[in-house]
Enzyme design. Structure first.
Site, mmCIF file in Angstrom:
data_model
loop_
_atom_site.group_PDB
_atom_site.id
_atom_site.type_symbol
_atom_site.label_atom_id
_atom_site.label_comp_id
_atom_site.label_asym_id
_atom_site.label_seq_id
_atom_site.Cartn_x
_atom_site.Cartn_y
_atom_site.Cartn_z
ATOM 1 N N HIS A 264 -1.155 -3.896 -0.531
ATOM 2 C CA HIS A 264 -0.486 -2.816 -1.266
ATOM 3 C C HIS A 264 -0.130 -1.656 -0.333
ATOM 4 O O HIS A 264 1.024 -1.212 -0.274
ATOM 5 C CB HIS A 264 -1.416 -2.329 -2.380
ATOM 6 C CG HIS A 264 -0.869 -1.212 -3.207
ATOM 7 N ND1 HIS A 264 -0.307 -1.406 -4.444
ATOM 8 C CD2 HIS A 264 -0.807 0.124 -2.979
ATOM 9 C CE1 HIS A 264 0.084 -0.242 -4.940
ATOM 10 N NE2 HIS A 264 -0.211 0.703 -4.070
ATOM 11 N N GLU A 265 -1.120 -1.176 0.394
ATOM 12 C CA GLU A 265 -0.876 -0.016 1.269
ATOM 13 C C GLU A 265 0.054 -0.374 2.428
ATOM 14 O O GLU A 265 0.821 0.473 2.893
ATOM 15 C CB GLU A 265 -2.207 0.548 1.796
ATOM 16 C CG GLU A 265 -3.162 1.057 0.723
ATOM 17 C CD GLU A 265 -2.556 2.115 -0.181
ATOM 18 O OE1 GLU A 265 -1.626 2.830 0.256
ATOM 19 O OE2 GLU A 265 -2.998 2.243 -1.340
ATOM 20 N N HIS A 268 3.579 0.161 1.347
ATOM 21 C CA HIS A 268 3.969 1.568 1.497
ATOM 22 C C HIS A 268 4.292 1.892 2.957
ATOM 23 O O HIS A 268 5.291 2.543 3.268
ATOM 24 C CB HIS A 268 2.821 2.489 1.048
ATOM 25 C CG HIS A 268 2.678 2.652 -0.426
ATOM 26 N ND1 HIS A 268 3.703 3.093 -1.232
ATOM 27 C CD2 HIS A 268 1.615 2.456 -1.247
ATOM 28 C CE1 HIS A 268 3.273 3.160 -2.492
ATOM 29 N NE2 HIS A 268 2.010 2.771 -2.534
ATOM 30 N N GLU A 296 6.395 2.972 -4.789
ATOM 31 C CA GLU A 296 5.412 2.087 -5.403
ATOM 32 C C GLU A 296 5.980 0.693 -5.623
ATOM 33 O O GLU A 296 5.251 -0.301 -5.592
ATOM 34 C CB GLU A 296 4.939 2.687 -6.722
ATOM 35 C CG GLU A 296 3.681 2.062 -7.290
ATOM 36 C CD GLU A 296 2.457 2.241 -6.407
ATOM 37 O OE1 GLU A 296 1.528 1.423 -6.514
ATOM 38 O OE2 GLU A 296 2.432 3.185 -5.593
#
Length: 502
Positions: A264-265, A268, A296
């Site tokens: 997830h990170e 980003h 997101e």
């Protein structure tokens, strides 16, 4: 001075403001990852001074005059017009906020974070309650100062997702809640057995951390332009055009939680790293995501649409087993079903893909009531638990498991949460377009099985990342997909996936 000269001056000023913003991010990074607890007051002073300096520079007569002397026009490139548009909006906002309020907000946030950490450790909301009252108060003041003609929460929502307010979110979230509940009724019953116990038998942190970093590098994270850290709550931050940081945590009981957080990170971080490679916007406020919802979408796309797919794990599962030997008796199919198990749960960042957006809907409604005054801060834990029962279908067992689980409120980030659900919707629309452009689901699956992400990265670079903050979210979405914001593709994706799995 002609328009070209004025634009050059604006770019120079913008880059100077970005340097200050990155300096503030350095202090915030340290606050989250390594600052000693006794340093809180000193850090509050440092962060407040930088916040005030940025506000004063933005509202100085020279800068205001510079911004007012420029207007968007066909003679400028899209990035130049975006820079002018953004600064006009920001200057108008900053001029309405007195310096004393900027200073107070920074101080309130600094102290609130310390109290949230203490309250979370003790699982006692009362420790944080007074600080949250201060946060709600200062956020309302800022919203009213910016635009007293609008509802305070609408003003705060616009800070994170332009053109998105309560009138858009209420019907969108009401429909999503209904559709997700219908799916839960079909694929979540206890009669559908999904054994995920092997995910909670412990793991070697060193081995799992090494695996997580290997995945980040394969996704395209550039270690020469970024770094990793540990924090209580995973996050990504940008400390400069060539300095993007990721944090993770390895304290959750389940071994997939840090893996999902890492993917997830990294999603980003890729947006931040790749957008700054566009020479037109490098080092400016346009480098990075255009909104939190679009940002997101990138993390949710990698974490779920790719990172929870069977094809992704056909490549990565043997490597995970080598780092976590306890999985050696677990088949790939059983592992894949386990990491996609859909059950109501307490913690947002650990929630399954089906129920995740319900966590956001809960927080959105709590925030909305706090901002309109219909919910007193003292009643937050009770309201949270009741609404969690009705929306998520799970009743938290403690404050730490419920209203204290996230750091957003202690960071004065009211209006941020809806971006997570919007990210799911954007991601589904982008995914639908990407699949069509890359030749269909089977072609995309073949790329994932080989860990060949080059075509995926190229598509994201071309359509999203290199554009940074040049286009408003609604315009970017229309450019890429030909459609306006629509939750239909996301709900359809969830239905296809979970009906197939379970």
């Amino acid at each position: 001075m002609d328009e070209a000269g004025l634009l050059e001056r604006l770019v120079k000023e913008d880059r100077a403001l970005q340097v200050l913003s990155c300096a503030l991010a350095v202090l915030e990074w340290d606050l989250e990852t390594g600052m000693p607890s006794g340093a809180t007051e000193g850090r509050i002073g440092q962060m407040s001074a930088l916040s005030l300096l940025m506000h004063e520079r933005t509202t100085s007569p020279e800068f205001v005059e510079l911004v007012s002397s420029l207007d968007e026009n066909d003679g400028f490139s899209p990035w130049a017009n975006a820079l002018i548009r953004n600064h006009k909006k920001n200057v108008e906002r900053e001029l309405r906020i007195p310096s004393s309020l900027v200073l107070r907000r920074s101080e309130v946030c600094g102290r609130a974070h310390d109290k949230w950490m203490e309250a979370r450790r003790s699982s006692d909301f009362s420790i944080f309650a007074s600080s949250l009252e201060d946060v709600v108060s200062v956020e309302k003041e800022i919203a009213c100062a910016c635009d007293s003609s609008k509802r305070p929460y609408d003003v705060l929502l616009d800070s994170y997702e332009p053109d998105i307010g309560i009138d858009v979110l209420d019907p969108l979230f009401d429909r999503m809640e209904k559709d997700i509940h219908l799916l839960m009724d079909e694929v979540v019953p206890e009669s559908i057995p999904v054994d995920d116990s092997f995910l909670f038998k412990g793991y070697d942190r060193t081995g799992l951390e090494a695996f997580c970093r290997e995945v980040s590098f394969a996704m395209g994270f550039d270690p020469d332009r970024g770094a990793f850290g540990i924090s209580a709550h995973p996050f990504t931050t940008t400390l400069g055009p060539d300095d993007v940081r990721i944090t993770n945590r390895f304290t959750d009981a389940g071994l997939f939680d840090p893996v999902g957080s890492q993917i997830h990170e990294t999603g980003h971080a890729l947006y931040e790293q790749r957008s700054s490679l566009n020479p037109d916007i490098r080092g400016t406020s346009l480098s990075g995501g255009v909104s939190m919802g679009i940002h997101e979408s990138q993390s949710r796309f990698w974490e779920n649409f790719l990172g929870r797919s069977l094809e992704f794990w056909k490549y990565w599962y043997p490597r995970l087993v080598s780092h976590v030997p306890s999985l050696s008796e677990v088949t790939l199919i059983d592992f894949h079903r386990a990491v996609n198990k859909a059950r109501p749960s307490a913690i947002r960042v650990n929630a399954d893909e089906l129920t995740y957006s319900l966590h956001i809907i809960l927080r959105y409604r709590i925030e909305k009531m706090l901002m309109d005054g219909s919910l007193p801060v003292s009643s937050v834990p009770e309201a949270w638990n009741v609404m969690s029962r009705d929306i998520i279908r799970y009743v938290p067992e403690s404050d730490a498991e419920g209203c204290l689980q996230d750091s957003h409120w202690s960071g004065c980030l009211f209006g941020y949460f809806p971006s997570y659900a919007l990210g799911n919707i954007y991601a589904a629309q982008f995914h639908e377009r990407m699949v069509a452009d890359l030749g269909g689901e089977s072609e995309l699956g073949a790329m994932l099985e080989k860990c060949d992400y080059s075509a995926i990265l190229s598509w994201l670079d071309r359509n999203i990342w290199q554009k940074g903050g040049i286009y408003l979210p609604k315009d970017l979405l229309l450019q890429v997909t030909g459609s306006a914001l629509d939750a239909g593709p996301y709900v359809d994706y969830l239905a296809r996936k979970f009906k197939s799995l379970f």
